[in-house]
Scaffold this active site. Structure first.
Site: not given
Length: 644
Positions: A335, A364, A382, A384, A386, A470, A516
């Site tokens: 993000c 991570r 991900q 992902d 946005h 979320k 997100h």
């Protein structure tokens, strides 16, 4: 008299000091027989706890999640007593309830425990349970507690961190344990137990502290329930994604590459690519634009976003360049990069919403003991995206994302799911960034969207991300296990941190709202769950190989190649088994590889320009034309893969 409010909204008057069990008896004897735990004014209490004030009471049975938690927490006490009696001198530490059971961490000293000891522990636990001993809570002062555990440094450490007046014990039979509470009425409710495994565990999860033995177990109120659960465990072993991933040649791991860093083999890479293309096609129709961002970023980027404060200390350490003071980090989230893409131009209200999507790999540092196949890794990709929109566009955009997530689930066979609205914990504001006003707006937007879309949802306080609330989708797989798959988040905070803006119709600058979303969550975890849900029998549109062609002898190889070409012309993924093996062996191995269709080629098929088709699992479709087979494949695909 005190007023007790029940979950259905009814209010009953009782004498002060009434217990939850008394309340249950006032409703029905049947309920009283089944109540094993309770919650009063939001706090877990014993079924015999005296209630002295007005309040809301919830009664739990074995069929409730909270009831199971109390049952397994109480069973952990029985396990601890059994260990203490069978292994004199063993030092007990902690023993919480977990999903599907409980564990107890023990320092066995010079003694050891292995699978051959499980039966003796189980027998001892059942012997204790049959005593029908009541679980009784009592308070103790710090000095008394420390005296009790003067020979147990682990319990003493826990007590030292507690305030005098907050220390409680639970007693049953001749056993006492440091405990906050939340038990079933007595041990007699426990009818079946099973020690599942033992593993190493560091005290308080710190690898610099002593290593303990973690004893995993489960228990049930009926032997029948345990038998069914053990059968489910056996099925879960067959479906373990690590086992299937190896058998189906999808992925592997290498110690030289590093723990938690999966290597995708050709078949697995093709599977990932099909999933990506599937989502990209739907995203394109929904107005998303694909972007690509680097795997690293300057430390300052993640300080601005708040991710460094969240992940920095416990993640991969900064990368130092030859330039003095310059630091980069492996990307923990996509993000911040997408915020900077948005910031690369000045946008008008006419340009919004902007929807940026990326299959971005993030990193991570998970502790080695927490790594587990593809479900817990150190590097993962991900799906992902946005979305940057005006506040008045938020409701529609959020609902459109819900539609996309539901499309993904439907296409992949995840039909049994609920939604969870994850809100901040108002008691711990320091866990979150941003203003209270922004949080309230974001939380209300999610609740409204979930209601309007008719989702079956629950509200969970304290489960929000650090930057916003979320909507999580909780999916049940074929074995009834629940997984969190797919998430949508509303964020007013990052647009402020990155000073994002757009020019409104009033010619003034305004702040966009950020959404997100990741329907898969991560490719690695999603594929692992899909593998276990389907046992490797993916939806036909996703299968690496949809049909395998098996010729009876080398004489029909030429016709087999012709069939292959015709199938490929119809966009059916097929391959030919050229090996000089018996047709029986080829079929058996094709079954093991979970090929959806086996096409058998012999003299009759070549002569009539047809094929004999057998489905995975043994169903014989007989001799048919290639055109008829193509129609069968397309119909099967259309059952799950609908147009978006």
């Amino acid at each position: 008299m005190i007023q007790i409010t029940l979950p259905d909204g009814s209010v009953k008057a009782f004498e002060a000091n009434v217990t939850p069990m008394d309340v249950a008896k006032s409703i029905s004897e049947g309920l009283a027989r089944n109540v094993i735990s309770a919650r009063f004014n939001g706090t877990t209490v014993e079924t015999v706890t005296p209630l002295t004030t007005d309040g809301s009471l919830i009664l739990y049975t074995w069929n409730d999640k909270e009831g199971k938690t109390a049952f397994w927490h109480s069973s952990a006490h029985v396990l601890a007593q059994a260990i203490e009696e069978l292994y004199p001198g063993a030092k007990l530490t902690i023993g919480p309830a977990i999903d599907n059971g409980f564990y107890y961490d023990v320092d066995f000293g010079e003694q050891s425990i292995s699978e051959k000891d499980f039966k003796a522990i189980e027998d001892k636990m059942l012997d204790i349970a049959r005593g029908k001993y009541d679980f009784k809570m009592r308070s103790a002062c710090k000095a008394e507690a420390l005296e009790l555990y003067k020979n147990n440094p682990y319990k003493s450490e826990l007590i030292e961190n507690l305030e005098d007046g907050t220390i409680t014990f639970c007693d049953h039979a001749t056993f006492t344990d440091l405990c906050r509470g939340g038990h079933i009425p007595n041990t007699g409710i426990i009818k079946a137990v099973k020690i599942l495994s033992v593993a190493g565990a560091y005290w308080r999860g710190d690898e610099n502290k002593p290593q303990l033995t973690r004893v995993y177990a489960t228990s049930f109120p009926k032997q029948k329930d345990l038998t069914e659960y053990l059968a489910l465990l056996e099925e879960a072993k067959k479906r373990d994604h690590r086992k299937l991933g190896k058998e189906l040649e999808l992925f592997t791991f290498s110690q030289k590459v590093g723990q938690g860093l999966p290597l995708w083999l050709p078949k697995g890479a093709a599977l990932r690519e099909r999933l990506e293309n599937f989502l990209k096609a739907a995203q394109k129709k929904a107005g998303y634009e694909m972007v690509v961002t680097p795997h690293i970023g300057q430390k300052e980027l993640y300080v601005t976003s708040g991710h460094y404060a969240k992940y920095g200390a416990d993640s991969f350490q900064p990368i130092h360049t030859p330039k003095e003071g310059e630091e980069f980090l492996l990307k923990p989230m996509n993000c911040p990069h997408h915020c900077e893409i948005y910031n690369s131009a000045q946008w008008s209200y006419k340009d919004l919403p902007k929807r940026y999507a990326e299959f971005g790999t993030v990193y991570r540092y998970e502790q080695s003991g927490e790594l587990h196949g593809l479900t817990r890794v150190r590097g993962f990709t991900q799906d992902d995206a946005h979305l940057f929109c005006m506040p008045e566009q938020l409701d529609k955009e959020f609902k459109d994302v819900i539609d996309l997530v539901l499309y993904v689930f439907g296409s992949l066979g995840f039909e049994n799911f609920t939604a969870q609205v994850s809100l901040r914990d108002p008691e711990n504001p320091d866990k979150y960034i941003g203003s209270l006003e922004n949080w309230e707006k974001a939380e209300q937007a999610i609740i409204n969207a979930a209601k309007d879309k008719g989702l079956n949802y629950t509200i969970e306080t304290g489960e929000a991300a650090f930057y916003g609330p979320k909507l999580d989708f909780m999916v049940k797989d074929a074995l009834g296990r629940q997984w969190q798959l797919g998430t949508i988040q509303v964020d007013y905070n990052l647009p402020e941190r990155f000073d994002l803006s757009y020019k409104g119709s009033d010619n003034e600058l305004h702040r966009p709202v950020m959404i997100h979303r990741a329907p898969f969550g991560s490719m690695e975890r999603f594929i692992a769950i899909l593998l276990e849900h389907t046992a490797g029998n993916f939806p036909l549109w996703l299968m690496p190989t949809q049909a395998i062609i098996l010729s009876i002898s080398e004489k029909y190889e030429k016709y087999a190649e012709k069939v292959l070409n015709l199938l490929e012309n119809d966009e059916i993924r097929a391959l030919v088994d050229h090996r000089n093996e018996t047709i029986g062996k080829k079929i058996r191995e094709a079954e093991m590889q979970k090929h959806p269709f086996m096409i058998i080629i012999g003299e009759q098929e070549a002569k009539e320009n047809k094929i004999t088709v057998r489905k995975h699992g043994g169903e014989d479709l007989g001799m048919i034309t290639i055109e008829a087979f193509s129609e069968i494949v397309q119909k099967e695909i259309n059952k799950t893969l609908k147009p978006f």
